[in-house]
Design a protein around this motif. Structure first.
Motif, mmCIF file in Angstrom:
data_model
loop_
_atom_site.group_PDB
_atom_site.id
_atom_site.type_symbol
_atom_site.label_atom_id
_atom_site.label_comp_id
_atom_site.label_asym_id
_atom_site.label_seq_id
_atom_site.Cartn_x
_atom_site.Cartn_y
_atom_site.Cartn_z
ATOM 1 N N UNK A 216 -5.000 32.671 13.246
ATOM 2 C CA UNK A 216 -5.124 31.365 13.888
ATOM 3 C C UNK A 216 -5.424 31.512 15.375
ATOM 4 N N UNK A 217 -5.583 32.746 15.842
ATOM 5 C CA UNK A 217 -5.845 32.985 17.257
ATOM 6 C C UNK A 217 -7.307 33.388 17.443
ATOM 7 N N UNK A 218 -8.093 32.515 18.072
ATOM 8 C CA UNK A 218 -9.509 32.799 18.286
ATOM 9 C C UNK A 218 -9.717 34.048 19.129
ATOM 10 N N UNK A 219 -8.778 34.311 20.010
ATOM 11 C CA UNK A 219 -8.882 35.506 20.851
ATOM 12 C C UNK A 219 -8.834 36.757 20.000
ATOM 13 N N UNK A 220 -8.051 36.737 18.917
ATOM 14 C CA UNK A 220 -7.965 37.885 18.020
ATOM 15 C C UNK A 220 -9.296 38.106 17.300
ATOM 16 N N UNK A 221 -9.963 37.014 16.922
ATOM 17 C CA UNK A 221 -11.289 37.124 16.309
ATOM 18 C C UNK A 221 -12.253 37.766 17.301
ATOM 19 N N UNK A 222 -12.231 37.293 18.541
ATOM 20 C CA UNK A 222 -13.082 37.846 19.592
ATOM 21 C C UNK A 222 -12.846 39.342 19.757
ATOM 22 N N UNK A 223 -11.586 39.731 19.851
ATOM 23 C CA UNK A 223 -11.246 41.135 20.094
ATOM 24 C C UNK A 223 -11.658 42.013 18.926
ATOM 25 N N UNK A 240 -16.256 31.026 22.357
ATOM 26 C CA UNK A 240 -17.403 31.908 22.594
ATOM 27 C C UNK A 240 -17.934 31.718 24.018
ATOM 28 N N UNK A 241 -18.097 30.471 24.450
ATOM 29 C CA UNK A 241 -18.720 30.204 25.746
ATOM 30 C C UNK A 241 -17.910 30.777 26.901
ATOM 31 N N UNK A 242 -16.601 30.893 26.710
ATOM 32 C CA UNK A 242 -15.763 31.466 27.763
ATOM 33 C C UNK A 242 -15.762 32.997 27.725
ATOM 34 N N UNK A 243 -16.337 33.573 26.664
ATOM 35 C CA UNK A 243 -16.332 35.033 26.501
ATOM 36 C C UNK A 243 -17.712 35.534 26.073
ATOM 37 N N UNK A 244 -18.759 34.874 26.536
ATOM 38 C CA UNK A 244 -20.105 35.164 26.058
ATOM 39 C C UNK A 244 -20.605 36.553 26.454
ATOM 40 N N UNK A 245 -19.975 37.181 27.438
ATOM 41 C CA UNK A 245 -20.358 38.545 27.804
ATOM 42 C C UNK A 245 -19.744 39.575 26.864
#
Length: 339
Positions: A216-223, A240-245
């Motif tokens: 349920x944590x989008x940050x975990x998906x990103x990582x 995504x837009x806050x972590x697009x790099x």
């Protein structure tokens, strides 16, 4: 984190939200009317200093950054109102908090389901559906995944459906590498998960594959995607837009050529089928509490705010006509709650 996160910008808060998952009190399990008895009446048209009480909100991780941004600025104007926002997933919020009568609002990245409406009705809770923004649900891959810049809806369906469950990228497209696919995505308590099934897999289809890293944590998906060259995930555009790099967004080909996710393509209708409305659902009974009704009004009033909704959070704001329609619906509900 304090309730009034005045020291952080909204942009920084969105990034942190994926890890924290909560604003204010972490439990968010008090009675919807728990804040009302402690607040002053304020009278009709009372000043901002007269509002007090607690507003408890659960639900969608996608709507979470928008709700927290509005909660922060509302609390700056009404320091005696305590707003607790918890990220539980749309379905988790409905089932465990809102429909049992534990929270005043439930955020959702898809419409409330029939069985959730029934659960609410059984507990005397009447949801009021308010559209608050449009999202471009985003498919992400690792920055080093040079083989994948765009994907067809059919290929996406093959990867994520329970029917095919390909093990390698080459199982999906012979031009792709013979490397194992790693998948990261929201859990089945998430409205994003439900919407992805509806838009990509099909509600009458085989269902969503379960051999993936669910959270349920989008940050975990990103990582997870950031950590593997052959990983894929999906989440709301704001994260995504806050972590697009850190990761790469994949353009979606729905038959008319690849279209990248953006505020512009979501607003124009080009980004199909992954552009979707976002909602918040106040409980009608909670709207009888002045501080809850005022926060609901504040939420809807600010849904046209380009700076906050689009620039700070990363969603498409409502038009003036859309906002007026939602405000009319809200004011009717407030009037009925106080009848």
């Amino acid at each position: 984190m304090t309730d009034n996160s005045e020291s952080a910008t909204r942009r920084a808060f969105v990034t942190a939200a994926g890890t924290a998952g909560v604003l204010g009190l972490a439990g968010c399990t008090s009675n919807p009317n728990s804040g009302g008895s402690g607040g002053s009446d304020g009278g009709s048209g009372g000043g901002s200093d007269q509002l007090s009480g607690t507003v408890d909100i659960a639900g969608s991780s996608t709507v979470f950054p928008l709700a927290t941004a509005f909660a922060e600025t509302f609390q700056q104007e009404h320091s005696e109102v305590n707003i607790n926002v918890q990220s539980t997933g749309s379905g988790g919020g409905f089932a465990n908090f809102f429909c049992p009568g534990e929270t005043d609002f439930n955020n959702a990245s898809r419409p409330i389901k029939e069985e959730e409406m029934q659960q609410c009705e059984d507990n005397g809770v009447e949801p009021v559906e308010l559209t608050v923004a449009t999202d471009a649900l985003t498919v992400i891959v690792n920055n080093d995944a040079d083989f994948l810049d765009s994907i067809t809806v059919e290929e996406l369906q093959t990867i994520w459906s329970a029917e095919a469950q390909p093990e390698t990228w080459s199982d999906v497209n012979s031009d792709w590498p013979d490397e194992e696919i790693e998948l990261y995505g929201p859990s089945d308590a998430s409205g994003t998960y439900d919407y992805f099934i509806e838009a990509i897999i099909g509600e009458e289809g085989p269902g969503h594959r379960q051999d993936y890293s669910a959270t349920e944590q989008d940050r975990t998906i990103m990582q997870g995607v950031q950590g593997s060259e052959f990983a894929m995930g999906y989440l709301g555009f704001a994260y995504y837009s806050q972590n697009s790099d850190s990761v790469k967004a994949v353009a979606i080909d729905d038959g008319d050529g690849p279209v990248e996710p953006s505020l512009e393509t979501a607003k124009s209708g080009e980004y199909t089928p992954l552009a979707r409305p976002l909602f918040t659902y106040p409980a009608k009974s909670s709207l009888a509490e002045e501080h809850v009704a005022e926060f609901a009004r504040y939420f809807v009033e600010n849904t046209t705010d380009q700076e906050v909704v689009a620039n700070d959070v990363g969603y498409v704001p409502l038009t003036d006509d859309q906002q007026a329609e939602q405000m009319e619906k809200l004011e009717t509900a407030i009037e009925e709650a106080n009848a």
